[in-house]
Design an enzyme around this catalytic site. Structure first.
Site, PDB file in Angstrom:
ATOM      1  N   LYS A  42     -22.209   2.330   1.824  1.00 45.14           N
ATOM      2  CA  LYS A  42     -21.762   2.247   3.220  1.00 45.14           C
ATOM      3  C   LYS A  42     -22.899   2.420   4.214  1.00 45.14           C
ATOM      4  O   LYS A  42     -22.888   1.810   5.266  1.00 45.14           O
ATOM      5  CB  LYS A  42     -20.645   3.266   3.479  1.00 45.14           C
ATOM      6  CG  LYS A  42     -19.488   3.175   2.481  1.00 45.14           C
ATOM      7  CD  LYS A  42     -19.039   1.742   2.208  1.00 45.14           C
ATOM      8  CE  LYS A  42     -18.280   1.630   0.902  1.00 45.14           C
ATOM      9  NZ  LYS A  42     -18.144   0.206   0.446  1.00 45.14           N
ATOM     10  N   ASN A  50     -13.839  -0.493   4.032  1.00 42.92           N
ATOM     11  CA  ASN A  50     -14.037   0.960   4.094  1.00 42.92           C
ATOM     12  C   ASN A  50     -14.590   1.489   5.409  1.00 42.92           C
ATOM     13  O   ASN A  50     -15.312   2.504   5.410  1.00 42.92           O
ATOM     14  CB  ASN A  50     -14.970   1.418   2.971  1.00 42.92           C
ATOM     15  CG  ASN A  50     -14.563   0.892   1.630  1.00 42.92           C
ATOM     16  OD1 ASN A  50     -15.286   0.140   0.992  1.00 42.92           O
ATOM     17  ND2 ASN A  50     -13.362   1.263   1.192  1.00 42.92           N
ATOM     18  N   GLU A  74      -7.566   1.548  -1.116  1.00 42.40           N
ATOM     19  CA  GLU A  74      -6.964   0.888  -2.283  1.00 42.40           C
ATOM     20  C   GLU A  74      -6.147   1.858  -3.149  1.00 42.40           C
ATOM     21  O   GLU A  74      -6.567   2.949  -3.465  1.00 42.40           O
ATOM     22  CB  GLU A  74      -8.042   0.216  -3.154  1.00 42.40           C
ATOM     23  CG  GLU A  74      -9.251   1.059  -3.491  1.00 42.40           C
ATOM     24  CD  GLU A  74     -10.384   0.871  -2.509  1.00 42.40           C
ATOM     25  OE1 GLU A  74     -10.106   0.553  -1.344  1.00 42.40           O
ATOM     26  OE2 GLU A  74     -11.542   1.072  -2.882  1.00 42.40           O
TER      27      GLU A  74
HETATM   28  O1  LIG Z   1     -18.625   3.780  -2.338  1.00 41.29           O
HETATM   29  C1  LIG Z   1     -17.929   2.753  -2.333  1.00 41.29           C
HETATM   30  N1  LIG Z   1     -18.448   1.559  -2.564  1.00 41.29           N
HETATM   31  C2  LIG Z   1     -19.869   1.466  -2.907  1.00 41.29           C
HETATM   32  C3  LIG Z   1     -20.029   0.268  -3.794  1.00 41.29           C
HETATM   33  C4  LIG Z   1     -21.063   0.167  -4.580  1.00 41.29           C
HETATM   34  C5  LIG Z   1     -21.194  -0.997  -5.482  1.00 41.29           C
HETATM   35  O2  LIG Z   1     -22.060  -1.933  -4.857  1.00 41.29           O
HETATM   36  C6  LIG Z   1     -23.210  -2.107  -5.697  1.00 41.29           C
HETATM   37  N2  LIG Z   1     -24.341  -2.454  -4.857  1.00 41.29           N
HETATM   38  C7  LIG Z   1     -25.189  -1.616  -4.237  1.00 41.29           C
HETATM   39  N3  LIG Z   1     -26.109  -2.354  -3.549  1.00 41.29           N
HETATM   40  C8  LIG Z   1     -25.800  -3.645  -3.774  1.00 41.29           C
HETATM   41  C9  LIG Z   1     -26.549  -4.801  -3.213  1.00 41.29           C
HETATM   42  F1  LIG Z   1     -25.749  -5.511  -2.408  1.00 41.29           F
HETATM   43  F2  LIG Z   1     -27.582  -4.352  -2.516  1.00 41.29           F
HETATM   44  F3  LIG Z   1     -26.981  -5.577  -4.187  1.00 41.29           F
HETATM   45  C10 LIG Z   1     -24.722  -3.731  -4.584  1.00 41.29           C
HETATM   46  C11 LIG Z   1     -23.333  -0.816  -6.473  1.00 41.29           C
HETATM   47  O3  LIG Z   1     -24.139  -1.007  -7.614  1.00 41.29           O
HETATM   48  C12 LIG Z   1     -21.867  -0.591  -6.801  1.00 41.29           C
HETATM   49  O4  LIG Z   1     -21.424  -1.443  -7.825  1.00 41.29           O
HETATM   50  C13 LIG Z   1     -16.471   2.842  -2.122  1.00 41.29           C
HETATM   51  C14 LIG Z   1     -15.880   4.100  -2.201  1.00 41.29           C
HETATM   52  C15 LIG Z   1     -14.516   4.220  -2.024  1.00 41.29           C
HETATM   53  N4  LIG Z   1     -13.934   5.526  -2.102  1.00 41.29           N
HETATM   54  O5  LIG Z   1     -12.718   5.685  -1.893  1.00 41.29           O
HETATM   55  O6  LIG Z   1     -14.705   6.500  -2.373  1.00 41.29           O
HETATM   56  C16 LIG Z   1     -13.699   3.125  -1.769  1.00 41.29           C
HETATM   57  C17 LIG Z   1     -14.304   1.864  -1.680  1.00 41.29           C
HETATM   58  O7  LIG Z   1     -13.550   0.734  -1.417  1.00 41.29           O
HETATM   59  C18 LIG Z   1     -15.678   1.708  -1.845  1.00 41.29           C
HETATM   60  O8  LIG Z   1     -16.203   0.454  -1.703  1.00 41.29           O
HETATM   61 MG   LIG Z   2     -14.772  -0.908  -0.835  1.00 43.09          MG
END
Ligand SMILES: O=C(NC/C=C/[C@H]1O[C@@H](n2cnc(C(F)(F)F)c2)[C@H](O)[C@@H]1O)c1cc([N+](=O)[O-])cc(O)c1O
Ligand SMILES: [Mg+2]
Length: 221
Positions: free
Chosen positions: A144, A170, A199
């Protein structure tokens, strides 16, 4: 060693979803997350908002930041017109490996380019490496605190055109306060909040849709 949650999700998909049927893969993941193990896919409720924005924009070029297990990747790819392209970036190789199999199970691999790496490294390569001039739609769902710097980077690189749409997951939970303040205050964006829920829960969350009216907007008359 014990399997990971994404691996257990993939096993559930292979057991319960029909090959080549994206909706059955989407439904299987939603079932798994609602009844077995919660996971951070955009989910079915926010997913219908994502679907409606994809249909409204009918994009030729889409960038997704944060593939995770490929759930939103499939929701977007299944709605793309023939020839339209979806590039999705994933930082974690284990997640990318699961996502590739989920996307392949749905039969959508020919519509998706999954690239492993960081947004900071990959976004500057979009032109030279992927032949992308600009994106019609960007779905932000990665870390985020990266939403804002990556948006600024795309602006500076000219990867957003007049009418490009940013859709961010989010913005309430976990939240992306700096990003939200930026798109809502900058004259460069027309921004709108789609209220929903985190979600598979009753916690409030939502998507922010921000239309880039063009670099000229917000500059001195
Ligand atoms: O932290 C959350 N999402 C983080 C999501 C992270 C995902 O995005 C990838 N990523 C990181 N950088 C790149 C790029 F693009 F640089 F390559 C890709 C990470 O490896 C991981 O798979 C989250 C948390 C909650 N929650 O309720 O805690 C709910 C949600 O919907 C969420 O999306
Ligand atoms: Mg998300």
């Amino acid at each position: 060693t014990r399997s990971s949650r994404p691996q257990r999700m993939l096993a559930h998909v292979k057991r319960h979803a029909a090959r080549g049927d994206p909706q059955s893969v989407i439904d299987a993941i939603d079932y798994f997350c609602r009844h077995k193990e919660w996971a951070m896919n955009v989910g079915d409720e926010k997913g219908t908002i994502l679907d409606s924005v994809v249909c409204e924009v009918s994009p030729g070029a889409v960038l997704e930041l944060g593939t995770y297990c490929g759930y939103s990747t499939m929701r977007i790819a299944r709605l793309l017109a023939p020839g339209a392209r979806l590039i999705t970036l994933e930082f974690n190789p284990a997640n990318a490996a699961v996502a590739r199999q989920v996307i392949a199970w749905a039969g959508l691999e020919h519509k998706v380019q999954l690239v492993e790496g960081s947004s900071g490294d990959l976004i500057p390569q979009m032109r030279e490496k992927f032949g992308i001039d600009s994106f019609d739609l960007v779905f932000l769902d990665h870390w985020k605190d990266w939403y804002l710097p990556d948006t600024r980077l795309m602006e500076e690189l000219g990867l957003l055109h007049k009418g490009s749409v940013l859709l961010a997951d989010n913005v309430i939970c976990p939240g992306a306060p700096e990003y939200l303040a930026y798109v809502r205050s900058s004259p460069r964006y027309d921004s709108r909040y789609f209220k929903s829920h985190l979600e598979y829960t009753y916690v409030e969350d939502g998507l922010e849709k921000s239309v880039f009216p063009g670099a000229s907007a917000g500059s001195r008359p």
